[in-house]
Design an enzyme around this catalytic site. Structure first.
Site, PDB file in Angstrom:
ATOM      1  N   ASP A   7      -6.116 -67.464 -17.805  1.00  0.00           N
ATOM      2  CA  ASP A   7      -5.380 -66.356 -18.397  1.00  0.00           C
ATOM      3  C   ASP A   7      -4.083 -66.849 -19.022  1.00  0.00           C
ATOM      4  OD1 ASP A   7      -7.062 -64.267 -17.962  1.00  0.00           O
ATOM      5  OD2 ASP A   7      -6.063 -63.526 -16.165  1.00  0.00           O
TER       6      ASP A   7
ATOM      7  N   LYS B 206      -8.891 -66.389 -26.058  1.00  0.00           N
ATOM      8  CA  LYS B 206      -9.482 -66.852 -27.322  1.00  0.00           C
ATOM      9  C   LYS B 206     -11.010 -66.931 -27.262  1.00  0.00           C
ATOM     10  CE  LYS B 206      -5.370 -69.465 -28.646  1.00  0.00           C
ATOM     11  NZ  LYS B 206      -4.789 -70.781 -28.991  1.00  0.00           N
TER      12      LYS B 206
END
Length: 402
Positions: free
Chosen positions: A196, A218
Site C-alpha cells: 500500500d 498501480k
C-alpha cells in the site's frame, strides 16, 4: 584445550526430575524455560519472589519451603543452585557431583559441572551461546543472532519446501522500526510484496533484488474495482507457488480492508496468515505526545473513519452519539471532511472550545503537529496546508502533554 571449553548439548527434560535450590531473581529467570521444557521441577527454598510463588501456586512446579538438605538430588537429572548460602551451595554441588547430576551454580561457575547458555528462540530455532565466564557477551551474541533471524538480516533460508500462501502484514504507522518482528521476517522471506501507499516504504529498499514489489495503487484495474484487482493479484501469485506478503499501513483490520482480502483468499482456497500491526490511531498520537486515555481526563477513546461526511447517506457513524461522549475521538482519513465533521459534532453539543490536534505523517521524519479547537480546526487545517495522511485527535487529552 582451554579450561573454559564446554561441550554444547540440548537437554530433553520432559518428565525428568530437575531440582532448583533458591527462589530469588536467578531462579525466576531460569524457571520459565524449565517449565516450558516440561521438566518435573522440585523447588527448595524457604522463601520465593512473588513471580516464583505464582508459578508454584499455578502448579507449574512443586515448592518445598525449607533449606537444602542432603539427599535432595536423588533421582535428579539436572540441578540448578541459586541460593546465597555458600556452605549450602558447596554441599549441594558436592552431592550433585557424587550422584553424577549435571549441576549449574549461579555463585561459582568454576565449581559447576554445567553452564547455562544465553538462549533465544525464533520460529522453531533455538540459539544457545556460551562464552565461558562472560555472560554479558553471551547475551549480546544471542540477541544479535536472534534479531538477525527475526528480521531476515541473517540469511538462514528454509531448506524444506514452504507452503505457498499470503500473509496480510500490518506495517505500522510509517516508521519502519515499528513493524512487528514477525512482519519483518515474513517480508524477508517473501517472493512477492504487494504494498500500500501508506505502508512503511523504507522497508521495501531492504528486500533482495529477486523479490517482486508491486505497488497496489498501480495495479491495472481494467473492468474490476480496485479491491477486486488487488484480491486477484494476491490469488494469482499465491497459485503460482509464491510466498506473498500484502504489506498494509497500520493494522490490516483497522480500516485496512484486510478482511475482504482474507475472505477472497479463503474462497479461493489460499492459505492466509494475518499479522497484526500497530494502528496509527494510537501510535501517531503517542508519537506526538498525546495519550488517547489519561487518568482523570478520558476513560475511553473512539476511532472513527472520516472519509465519509456526516450528512452523506452512506455514513455508518452516529455523530450525535459521538458528540455526547466525554472521552477522546480519533479520526482517520478525515482531513478533507474535518470541517463538516466539526460542524456535526458542535451541532450535537460538543463544545467548540474542545482541543484538537492534527498530526501529519506521524512517526516519520516529516511528522508535524498542528493544534486548534473544534471551532477553528477547519480553517487551521486549510491555513497550515495539512495533507493526508494525518490523524486528528479531539478531546481534553490533547492538552495533557502541552
Amino acid at each position: 584445550m582451554p579450561e573454559n571449553f564446554a561441550y554444547p548439548v540440548g537437554l530433553r527434560l520432559q518428565g525428568r526430575r530437575v531440582v532448583v535450590l533458591g527462589a530469588g531473581q536467578v531462579a525466576q529467570r531460569r524457571l520459565p524455560a524449565l517449565i516450558a521444557a516440561g521438566a518435573d521441577i522440585l523447588l527448595v527454598s524457604p522463601s520465593a519472589t512473588p513471580s516464583v510463588e505464582a508459578m508454584a501456586d499455578a502448579g507449574e512446579l512443586r515448592w518445598e519451603r525449607r533449606r537444602y538438605r542432603s539427599g535432595d538430588f536423588e533421582g535428579a537429572w539436572y540441578a540448578l543452585i541459586t541460593t546465597d548460602d555458600p556452605e549450602a551451595n558447596a554441599a549441594a554441588s558436592a552431592e550433585a557431583e557424587a550422584r553424577r547430576v549435571w549441576c549449574v551454580r549461579s555463585d561459582d561457575a568454576d565449581a559447576a559441572s554445567a553452564w547455562t547458555p544465553a538462549t533465544g528462540r525464533s520460529e522453531g530455532v533455538t540459539v544457545a551461546v556460551l562464552t565461558g565466564q562472560d555472560p554479558r557477551r553471551s547475551a549480546a551474541v544471542r540477541d544479535a543472532v536472534v534479531e538477525g533471524l527475526r528480521d531476515g538480516s541473517l540469511a538462514a533460508p528454509h531448506r524444506r519446501s514452504r507452503t505457498p500462501g499470503v500473509a496480510l502484514v500490518g506495517g505500522g504507522p510509517g516508521d519502519p522500526d515499528l513493524i512487528t518482528v514477525r512482519g519483518r521476517r515474513l517480508l524477508a522471506e517473501a517472493d512477492v510484496v504487494i504494498a500500500d501507499r501508506l505502508g512503511p516504504r523504507d522497508l521495501l529498499d531492504e528486500l533482495p533484488p529477486h523479490v517482486e514489489v508491486i505497488d497496489a495503487a498501480k495495479i491495472p484495474y481494467g473492468r474490476f474495482m480496485a479491491q477486486e484487482a488487488i484480491n486477484n493479484a494476491l490469488i494469482e501469485h499465491a497459485r503460482a507457488g509464491k510466498a506473498v506478503v500484502r504489506l498494509k499501513g497500520g493494522d490490516p483490520f483497522v480500516f485496512g480492508r484486510g478482511m475482504e482480502e482474507a475472505q477472497a483468499l479463503a474462497e479461493a482456497g489460499i492459505a492466509c496468515t494475518v499479522v497484526p500491526g500497530i494502528s496509527s490511531s494510537i501510535s501517531v498520537p503517542g508519537a506526538a505526545g498525546i495519550p488517547v486515555t489519561h487518568r482523570g481526563v478520558a476513560h475511553e477513546f473512539t476511532v472513527v473513519s472520516g472519509h465519509v461526511a456526516p450528512e452523506d447517506p452512506a455514513s455508518l457513524v452516529d455523530w450525535s452519539a459521538l458528540a455526547r461522549l466525554r472521552g477522546t475521538l480519533v479520526l482517520l482519513m478525515a482531513v478533507e471532511k474535518i470541517g463538516r465533521i466539526a460542524e456535526a459534532l458542535m451541532a450535537h453539543g460538543r463544545d467548540a472550545g474542545t482541543p484538537v490536534a492534527v498530526v501529519q505523517e506521524g512517526t516519520t521524519a516529516a511528522q508535524r503537529r498542528v493544534d486548534a479547537t473544534l471551532g477553528t480546526v477547519a480553517e487551521t487545517v486549510a491555513a497550515e496546508g495539512v495533507r493526508p495522511p494525518a490523524v486528528i485527535v479531539i478531546g481534553d487529552v490533547v492538552a495533557v502533554g502541552a
